[in-house]
Design a protein around this motif. Structure first.
Motif, PDB file in Angstrom:
ATOM      1  N   LEU A 150       0.828  -1.207   0.000  1.00 17.55           N
ATOM      2  CA  LEU A 150       0.000   0.000   0.000  1.00 17.55           C
ATOM      3  C   LEU A 150       0.864   1.259   0.000  1.00 17.55           C
ATOM      4  CD1 LEU A 150      -2.981   1.059   0.266  1.00 17.55           C
ATOM      5  CD2 LEU A 150      -2.568   1.155   2.735  1.00 17.55           C
ATOM      6  N   THR A 151       1.893   1.260   0.831  1.00 18.25           N
ATOM      7  CA  THR A 151       2.740   2.449   0.962  1.00 18.25           C
ATOM      8  C   THR A 151       3.581   2.674  -0.286  1.00 18.25           C
ATOM      9  OG1 THR A 151       2.851   2.066   3.345  1.00 18.25           O
ATOM     10  CG2 THR A 151       4.451   3.589   2.410  1.00 18.25           C
ATOM     11  N   ILE A 152       4.203   1.615  -0.785  1.00 17.28           N
ATOM     12  CA  ILE A 152       5.038   1.728  -1.977  1.00 17.28           C
ATOM     13  C   ILE A 152       4.230   2.243  -3.170  1.00 17.28           C
ATOM     14  CG2 ILE A 152       6.114   0.298  -3.766  1.00 17.28           C
ATOM     15  CD1 ILE A 152       8.100   0.855  -1.667  1.00 17.28           C
ATOM     16  N   GLU A 153       3.012   1.743  -3.315  1.00 13.63           N
ATOM     17  CA  GLU A 153       2.196   2.103  -4.473  1.00 13.63           C
ATOM     18  C   GLU A 153       1.622   3.512  -4.379  1.00 13.63           C
ATOM     19  OE1 GLU A 153       1.008  -2.569  -5.316  1.00 13.63           O
ATOM     20  OE2 GLU A 153      -0.593  -1.134  -4.820  1.00 13.63           O
ATOM     21  N   HIS A 154       1.592   4.079  -3.188  1.00 15.07           N
ATOM     22  CA  HIS A 154       1.161   5.468  -3.025  1.00 15.07           C
ATOM     23  C   HIS A 154       2.346   6.452  -2.992  1.00 15.07           C
ATOM     24  CE1 HIS A 154      -3.135   5.582  -2.695  1.00 15.07           C
ATOM     25  NE2 HIS A 154      -3.207   4.744  -1.682  1.00 15.07           N
ATOM     26  N   ALA A 155       3.545   5.960  -2.737  1.00 21.52           N
ATOM     27  CA  ALA A 155       4.687   6.839  -2.494  1.00 21.52           C
ATOM     28  C   ALA A 155       5.220   7.470  -3.772  1.00 21.52           C
ATOM     29  CB  ALA A 155       5.809   6.046  -1.822  1.00 21.52           C
ATOM     30  N   GLU A 366       9.678  -4.258  -4.015  1.00 25.15           N
ATOM     31  CA  GLU A 366      10.083  -3.980  -5.391  1.00 25.15           C
ATOM     32  C   GLU A 366      10.532  -5.233  -6.144  1.00 25.15           C
ATOM     33  OE1 GLU A 366      11.558   0.597  -4.441  1.00 25.15           O
ATOM     34  OE2 GLU A 366      13.028  -1.025  -4.602  1.00 25.15           O
ATOM     35  N   MET A 367      10.578  -6.357  -5.471  1.00 28.51           N
ATOM     36  CA  MET A 367      10.955  -7.611  -6.140  1.00 28.51           C
ATOM     37  C   MET A 367       9.788  -8.237  -6.903  1.00 28.51           C
ATOM     38  SD  MET A 367      13.354  -9.584  -3.374  1.00 28.51           S
ATOM     39  CE  MET A 367      14.809  -8.813  -2.647  1.00 28.51           C
ATOM     40  N   PHE A 368       8.556  -7.735  -6.683  1.00 28.88           N
ATOM     41  CA  PHE A 368       7.371  -8.368  -7.257  1.00 28.88           C
ATOM     42  C   PHE A 368       6.545  -7.346  -8.033  1.00 28.88           C
ATOM     43  CE2 PHE A 368       8.522 -10.747  -3.473  1.00 28.88           C
ATOM     44  CZ  PHE A 368       8.521 -12.060  -3.935  1.00 28.88           C
ATOM     45  N   PRO A 369       5.859  -7.790  -9.112  1.00 31.26           N
ATOM     46  CA  PRO A 369       4.967  -6.902  -9.859  1.00 31.26           C
ATOM     47  C   PRO A 369       3.674  -6.659  -9.090  1.00 31.26           C
ATOM     48  CG  PRO A 369       4.841  -9.113 -10.754  1.00 31.26           C
ATOM     49  CD  PRO A 369       5.935  -9.130  -9.710  1.00 31.26           C
ATOM     50  N   TYR A 374       1.368  -8.217  -3.125  1.00 33.64           N
ATOM     51  CA  TYR A 374       0.946  -8.499  -1.753  1.00 33.64           C
ATOM     52  C   TYR A 374       1.303  -9.947  -1.379  1.00 33.64           C
ATOM     53  CZ  TYR A 374      -2.212  -7.825   2.324  1.00 33.64           C
ATOM     54  OH  TYR A 374      -2.754  -7.679   3.579  1.00 33.64           O
ATOM     55  N   THR A 375       0.922 -10.890  -2.230  1.00 34.87           N
ATOM     56  CA  THR A 375       1.173 -12.305  -1.943  1.00 34.87           C
ATOM     57  C   THR A 375       2.663 -12.610  -1.917  1.00 34.87           C
ATOM     58  OG1 THR A 375      -0.917 -12.963  -2.957  1.00 34.87           O
ATOM     59  CG2 THR A 375       0.760 -14.666  -2.733  1.00 34.87           C
ATOM     60  N   GLY A 376       3.406 -12.104  -2.887  1.00 39.51           N
ATOM     61  CA  GLY A 376       4.832 -12.392  -2.968  1.00 39.51           C
ATOM     62  C   GLY A 376       5.595 -11.933  -1.743  1.00 39.51           C
ATOM     63  N   VAL A 377       5.365 -10.689  -1.345  1.00 40.94           N
ATOM     64  CA  VAL A 377       6.055 -10.158  -0.163  1.00 40.94           C
ATOM     65  C   VAL A 377       5.606 -10.901   1.090  1.00 40.94           C
ATOM     66  CG1 VAL A 377       6.439  -8.120   1.263  1.00 40.94           C
ATOM     67  CG2 VAL A 377       6.299  -7.878  -1.209  1.00 40.94           C
ATOM     68  N   LEU A 432      13.776   2.397 -10.326  1.00 40.16           N
ATOM     69  CA  LEU A 432      12.768   2.021 -11.319  1.00 40.16           C
ATOM     70  C   LEU A 432      11.379   2.505 -10.911  1.00 40.16           C
ATOM     71  CD1 LEU A 432      13.796  -1.686 -12.058  1.00 40.16           C
ATOM     72  CD2 LEU A 432      14.349   0.349 -13.407  1.00 40.16           C
ATOM     73  N   ALA A 433      10.580   2.928 -11.885  1.00 33.95           N
ATOM     74  CA  ALA A 433       9.168   3.216 -11.644  1.00 33.95           C
ATOM     75  C   ALA A 433       8.421   1.899 -11.461  1.00 33.95           C
ATOM     76  CB  ALA A 433       8.584   3.991 -12.818  1.00 33.95           C
ATOM     77  N   LEU A 434       7.241   1.969 -10.818  1.00 35.45           N
ATOM     78  CA  LEU A 434       6.475   0.739 -10.615  1.00 35.45           C
ATOM     79  C   LEU A 434       6.096   0.066 -11.926  1.00 35.45           C
ATOM     80  CD1 LEU A 434       4.010   1.589  -7.689  1.00 35.45           C
ATOM     81  CD2 LEU A 434       6.167   0.336  -7.603  1.00 35.45           C
ATOM     82  N   SER A 435       5.793   0.864 -12.942  1.00 40.65           N
ATOM     83  CA  SER A 435       5.472   0.288 -14.252  1.00 40.65           C
ATOM     84  C   SER A 435       6.667  -0.425 -14.841  1.00 40.65           C
ATOM     85  CB  SER A 435       4.979   1.384 -15.207  1.00 40.65           C
ATOM     86  OG  SER A 435       5.939   2.418 -15.306  1.00 40.65           O
ATOM     87  N   ASP A 436       7.876   0.106 -14.612  1.00 35.87           N
ATOM     88  CA  ASP A 436       9.085  -0.563 -15.085  1.00 35.87           C
ATOM     89  C   ASP A 436       9.298  -1.872 -14.342  1.00 35.87           C
ATOM     90  OD1 ASP A 436       9.620   1.535 -16.828  1.00 35.87           O
ATOM     91  OD2 ASP A 436      10.822   2.629 -15.343  1.00 35.87           O
ATOM     92  N   ILE A 437       9.045  -1.864 -13.031  1.00 33.18           N
ATOM     93  CA  ILE A 437       9.173  -3.088 -12.239  1.00 33.18           C
ATOM     94  C   ILE A 437       8.207  -4.147 -12.747  1.00 33.18           C
ATOM     95  CG2 ILE A 437       8.805  -4.083  -9.937  1.00 33.18           C
ATOM     96  CD1 ILE A 437       9.855  -1.442  -8.783  1.00 33.18           C
ATOM     97  N   ASP A 438       6.962  -3.722 -13.034  1.00 32.25           N
ATOM     98  CA  ASP A 438       5.989  -4.662 -13.567  1.00 32.25           C
ATOM     99  C   ASP A 438       6.478  -5.285 -14.876  1.00 32.25           C
ATOM    100  OD1 ASP A 438       4.233  -4.327 -11.497  1.00 32.25           O
ATOM    101  OD2 ASP A 438       2.959  -2.881 -12.533  1.00 32.25           O
ATOM    102  N   ASN A 439       7.057  -4.485 -15.744  1.00 27.98           N
ATOM    103  CA  ASN A 439       7.486  -4.987 -17.037  1.00 27.98           C
ATOM    104  C   ASN A 439       8.785  -5.787 -16.937  1.00 27.98           C
ATOM    105  OD1 ASN A 439       5.354  -3.968 -18.645  1.00 27.98           O
ATOM    106  ND2 ASN A 439       6.250  -1.914 -18.543  1.00 27.98           N
ATOM    107  N   VAL A 440       9.624  -5.463 -15.963  1.00 25.31           N
ATOM    108  CA  VAL A 440      10.834  -6.258 -15.734  1.00 25.31           C
ATOM    109  C   VAL A 440      10.462  -7.688 -15.377  1.00 25.31           C
ATOM    110  CG1 VAL A 440      12.680  -6.646 -14.044  1.00 25.31           C
ATOM    111  CG2 VAL A 440      12.430  -4.406 -15.123  1.00 25.31           C
TER     112      VAL A 440
END
Length: 442
Positions: A150-155, A366-369, A374-377, A432-440
């Motif tokens: 929640l925090t990472i996605e709002h930050a 940041e290791m998960f898309p 939520y589940t990965g972490v 990395l931006a969150l969108s970049d993390i998702d695509n990585v």
């Protein structure tokens, strides 16, 4: 078959106001405060109270081992909580799921304060205690992973390390608050302490939970999650996707999460060790823990902010390596019985281990898309925390038969080194931006 991708999903953090980012960090802080107040309250009680109150029939040694074991059983439930609440968090949203985890933790902790003693209802007392401890573990399994997500996605993109560190600020403050409350309780006469006074800290969890709920419900769902939901990328069973596509990240988080052995070693094993040596009053050890907690609270946001500038991995690995070295002087000073020395070494441990603690919040997330974040972490951290949960029991066994503290220090140091190596095995994601993390991770 490749994992679904997010395509050209925009950098969602730019559309969320800084006000909502701060509110999410505040929600993470208060939610984690309640969680770790409740959870470490049980840790302190297992070292000082639970043996004679709930396991009196096993004798002093057997009762202490049973009390430490009861502390540890919650960690068996934490992975189940990660699966359950991770599934909810990745399917229905972070905010609603975090409300569920908070209510469950607060209710279970409050109920512990109402259980009659072994002397009153016999074997039913430890059974009820263990059942409520299992519910605590279920709740805790979903809290931290959700708060971090929640925090990472709002930050703001360039301040994710700082904002995410407030989840860990909450864990530290909850631990500090628990030690402070117990400090006043243990000063009471022994019969009063074991008779009714020990219940007060558990009952206090109710108003704390209500405050945290009020703040948590003021936070909006994140743009990153809503975008994933609109594009129908959320898997039906996130756990399957996590182990199918992201098993390396899960393993890395599991091993990095051995850093939690530091917390349970200090707050449970060392506290019980000091109490049994009779060289230093328990109240003095609690004061040392409180002071080290304050030092950690000061240090952690600084570590988080620094990770936004130089990256997560080196801070995590460096502070864990130094923590491994510090275990040996820490135990040596504990046996000497000098309060000043113990305050100093505990404070140094709090400041140093606080680096990995603060940075881990953003590094794991940041290791998960977004689609399985939520589940990965949650599952990665909770599998690692099983070792931390049973660390006091393992350490108690290592120290028996006159072997002393050296095997215990070696065990704690080995866990710290494994965490450090695991952190360095991953890639740096702080820029990395969150969108970049998702695509990585696509």
């Amino acid at each position: 078959m490749a994992e679904p991708t997010v395509g050209d999903m925009p950098a969602v953090n730019s559309s969320r106001s800084s006000k909502m980012g701060r509110r999410a960090a505040l929600s993470a802080f208060f939610g984690s405060t309640v969680e770790y107040y409740d959870f470490t309250l049980f840790a302190t009680a297992s070292a000082l109270i639970l043996g004679p109150v709930f396991f009196a029939g096993l004798g002093p040694v057997g009762g202490q081992l049973a009390a430490f074991g009861t502390f540890g059983v919650a960690y068996v439930m934490r992975p189940l909580g990660a699966i359950l609440f991770g599934w909810l968090g990745d399917r229905i949203g972070r905010v609603r799921t975090l409300v569920y985890t908070l209510v469950l933790m607060g209710t279970a902790t409050f109920a512990v304060g109402l259980i009659p003693s072994y002397e009153t209802i016999g074997i039913a007392a430890p059974i009820l205690l263990i059942a409520l401890r299992l519910l605590q573990g279920l709740s805790a399994g979903g809290e931290q992973g959700g708060s971090n997500s929640l925090t990472i996605e709002h930050a703001p993109q360039k301040r994710r390390g700082l904002y995410a560190s407030w989840t860990m600020q909450g864990t530290s403050f909850g631990t500090l608050l628990s030690a402070t409350v117990f400090l006043f309780i243990v000063l009471l006469p022994h019969d009063v302490l074991l008779g009714w006074a020990w219940r007060i800290p558990f009952l206090v969890s109710a108003p704390l939970t209500l405050v945290a709920l009020f703040i948590r419900e003021s936070v909006d769902e994140t743009d990153a999650f809503l975008m994933t939901k609109r594009q129908k990328l959320a898997p039906k069973v996130p756990l399957v996707d996590v182990f199918r596509f992201h098993w390396r990240s899960v393993l890395r988080v599991v091993l990095c999460s051995l850093l939690a052995v530091s917390g349970s070693t200090v707050s449970v094993y060392m506290l019980g060790y000091a109490a049994n040596t009779d060289k230093i009053p328990v109240s003095m050890i609690l004061i040392a823990l409180i002071i080290s907690g304050v030092v950690g609270l000061i240090a952690q946001p600084l570590w988080g902010a620094l990770s936004d500038r130089i990256g997560r991995r080196w801070i995590f690995a460096g502070t864990m390596t130094l923590t491994a070295i510090l275990w040996f002087p820490a135990f040596a000073l504990l046996t000497v019985g000098s309060l000043i020395a113990i305050i100093i070494i505990f404070s140094v441990l709090g400041a140093v281990a606080g680096g990995a603690n603060a940075v881990g919040a953003s590094m794991y997330t940041e290791m998960f898309p977004t689609r399985v974040r939520y589940t990965g972490v949650a599952i990665g951290t909770q599998l690692g925390f099983i070792v931390a949960g049973f660390a006091p029991t393992i350490e108690e066994a290592l120290a028996t038969n006159g072997r002393g503290w050296i095997p215990v220090a070696i065990f704690a140091a080995a866990c710290s080194i494994i965490a450090a190596i695991s952190a360095m095995s991953g890639r740096e994601t702080s820029s990395l931006a969150l969108s970049d993390i998702d695509n990585v991770h696509a």
